[in-house]
Design a protein around this motif. Structure first.
Motif, mmCIF file in Angstrom:
data_model
loop_
_atom_site.group_PDB
_atom_site.id
_atom_site.type_symbol
_atom_site.label_atom_id
_atom_site.label_comp_id
_atom_site.label_asym_id
_atom_site.label_seq_id
_atom_site.Cartn_x
_atom_site.Cartn_y
_atom_site.Cartn_z
ATOM 1 N N PRO A 172 13.023 46.086 48.029
ATOM 2 C CA PRO A 172 14.431 45.683 48.134
ATOM 3 C C PRO A 172 15.029 46.095 49.470
ATOM 4 O O PRO A 172 14.642 47.098 50.062
ATOM 5 C CB PRO A 172 15.100 46.448 46.992
ATOM 6 N N VAL A 173 15.959 45.327 49.936
ATOM 7 C CA VAL A 173 16.616 45.632 51.205
ATOM 8 C C VAL A 173 17.563 46.813 51.004
ATOM 9 O O VAL A 173 18.199 46.934 49.964
ATOM 10 C CB VAL A 173 17.391 44.397 51.707
ATOM 11 N N GLY A 174 17.606 47.648 52.003
ATOM 12 C CA GLY A 174 18.445 48.843 51.910
ATOM 13 C C GLY A 174 19.875 48.489 51.533
ATOM 14 O O GLY A 174 20.413 47.497 52.008
ATOM 15 N N ARG A 175 20.444 49.304 50.699
ATOM 16 C CA ARG A 175 21.768 48.979 50.187
ATOM 17 C C ARG A 175 22.832 49.041 51.260
ATOM 18 O O ARG A 175 23.782 48.286 51.260
ATOM 19 C CB ARG A 175 22.134 49.947 49.056
ATOM 20 N N GLN A 176 22.674 49.982 52.190
ATOM 21 C CA GLN A 176 23.768 50.157 53.134
ATOM 22 C C GLN A 176 23.485 49.532 54.493
ATOM 23 O O GLN A 176 23.937 48.439 54.794
ATOM 24 C CB GLN A 176 24.049 51.645 53.304
ATOM 25 N N ARG A 212 20.203 50.046 56.658
ATOM 26 C CA ARG A 212 18.872 49.759 57.136
ATOM 27 C C ARG A 212 18.130 48.720 56.304
ATOM 28 O O ARG A 212 18.189 48.736 55.083
ATOM 29 C CB ARG A 212 18.054 51.051 57.093
ATOM 30 N N SER A 264 20.473 54.799 63.138
ATOM 31 C CA SER A 264 21.042 55.267 64.403
ATOM 32 C C SER A 264 21.258 56.768 64.329
ATOM 33 O O SER A 264 22.322 57.234 63.937
ATOM 34 C CB SER A 264 22.365 54.545 64.669
ATOM 35 N N ARG A 307 14.598 47.459 54.891
ATOM 36 C CA ARG A 307 13.312 48.059 54.612
ATOM 37 C C ARG A 307 12.248 47.439 55.487
ATOM 38 O O ARG A 307 12.489 46.490 56.203
ATOM 39 C CB ARG A 307 12.969 47.856 53.129
#
Lengths: 268, 268
Positions: free
Chosen positions: A5-9, A11, A66, A13
């Motif tokens: 799953p794509v990072g919630r905030q 970044r 970052s 993945r």
DNA sequence: TAGATTGTTAATCGATTAACAATC
DNA sequence: TAGATTGTTAATCGATTAACAATC
């Protein structure tokens, strides 16, 4: 293809493999800085310490987030923590070592093991003469205990230091018992089901790669044999084995290397 | 950039590094076939034995030349010879091992060493207690002899199995003595002049890469701490070390892993 | 000839690098 | 503000892969 799953905030993945492989290098350099109480480091300095160029390092870090400060650099402690977490080193990783010969012994004693979250859960061997002895303060236990140890201690990483002939069999048992990551020191290609990771460490392969480059340094081109007959190319396969093997043995004697100057890297 | 002359007859020089790194794998698979007296092998079969796909194998071999026979496959013995020659294994490579601790011992005893052109020219150690003992039937000699051994036996490959603190120093001496290829087992980045190749073997790095992937398998995303506070990001570097280190230690306790089923590779 | 398999092409993918705008 | 250094873009390079013509 497994899709994470794509990072919630912030970044996304999917850190590139090449980047993952360098994170331990950065971590090592950062740990050294941390021990020297260095508070911050620039990408240029850290890259030099890790043996890479700074553009690559910044690109690598950009996959993590970052974590730097423009005009200043990176906070050493903060970065140590972030990379450790990314690599999963903030948790405990029990490891079994199977095959307690010379190499298994050496690994059991390897200090860097314990330092970063890895813990030797058990040493295992099939040889009754080895079982019961101790290595690095741990008793060597019999292979029969493999399954119960893996299950009981939630071991997910196994290290194989057996002779090559036993490696696949040991691998199968580890996987069956629930191990999903294997570090293989035996010179064997291991077959594992999907979902199991194997990494290999192979002295012989590393030496052969060095020999390849070394051969070129000494000015030798391996193309056609300079004076000797090149081995006859048998177009029709069949009873060519003996002849080819003979040729190979004969060619083994060739060595223009002893004469070359060891210091001269690129002799004419 | 070093420019090697183009092959006089057919082949252009410049085999890709990725290909070079696979040649030893092919060679090992071919040697096994040879021992079983298999006369020929197809790219499909050989690729399976080496753990790569056949397209890659054929591409790799295409850099060496046209050594196969369409409709038939590759002659095993002929290919063994060609790859051996390409890798420089048809000549003798004396090797010194520096640092005869557990690992140095293990390497000295490693069978695969002698099998392919590599020969242990000397075992060296700085510790007077170790010097004079034997490993794998060879006497351990003192570091003082390094230069004379390297020069006298035309050693161009050195293996470093010292503690990390000594590695760079040993490396410098090896290079100064004339060694141009180094296999480094110490967890240290080595600085060497141009023309010297270094390859490293690092247990700790391999384990960390496995841990990275293992962490993802167990369904854990290392992004933001799920419940715990994410560590405070100190924007102004300075006296943040202690705080960050504390955070790091605290986060180390977190472990959702013990609960997961070892068998379930991809739990929801 | 028909079947098998190589060697090569071309498309795609992933990694590296230099350069620089963003920003501390 | 001026200087320093990050994070990102875009170009380039190298590696992988599928597909297939060449050819045994």
């Amino acid at each position: 293809m497994r899709r994470t799953p794509v990072g919630r905030q912030t970044r996304a993945r999917g850190i590139p493999e090449a980047t993952v492989a360098r994170l331990p290098l950065y971590l090592r350099a950062l740990t050294a800085l941390s021990e020297r109480s260095v508070p911050t480091v620039s990408s240029e300095e850290l890259a030099a310490a890790a043996g890479v160029n700074s553009a690559k390092l910044r690109k690598d870090f950009s996959y993590l987030g970052s974590y730097g400060t423009r005009g200043v650099g990176y906070d050493v402690e903060y970065l140590v923590y972030q990379i450790s977490r990314e690599l999963g080193l903030t948790q405990d990783w029990p490891v079994v070592i199977v095959g307690i010969g010379n190499l298994g012994h050496a690994l059991a004693n390897y200090g860097g093991f314990a330092s970063r979250g890895f813990r030797v859960a058990a040493l295992l061997d099939a040889d009754p003469n080895v079982v019961g002895s101790t290595a690095a303060g741990l008793p060597v236990r019999h292979m029969d205990e493999l399954e119960s140890i893996v299950a009981g201690q939630h071991v997910s990483i196994g290290v194989i230091t057996t002779p090559p002939g036993a490696a696949q069999q040991v691998c199968d048992r580890l996987v069956e018992a629930g191990v999903t990551s294997i570090l293989n020191f035996a010179p064997t290609v291991l077959n594992v089901p999907d979902g199991v990771d194997v990494r290999k460490v192979d002295l012989s392969i590393e030496l052969q790669i060095l020999a390849f480059h070394e051969q070129r340094k000494s000015g030798e081109e391996p193309e056609e044999g300079p004076i000797e007959e090149p081995p006859v190319r048998e177009r029709t396969p069949g009873p060519v084995r003996a002849a080819a093997a003979k040729l190979r043995r004969a060619a083994g004697g060739k060595d223009t290397k002893g004469d070359s100057d060891r210091q001269a890297v690129l002799p004419a």
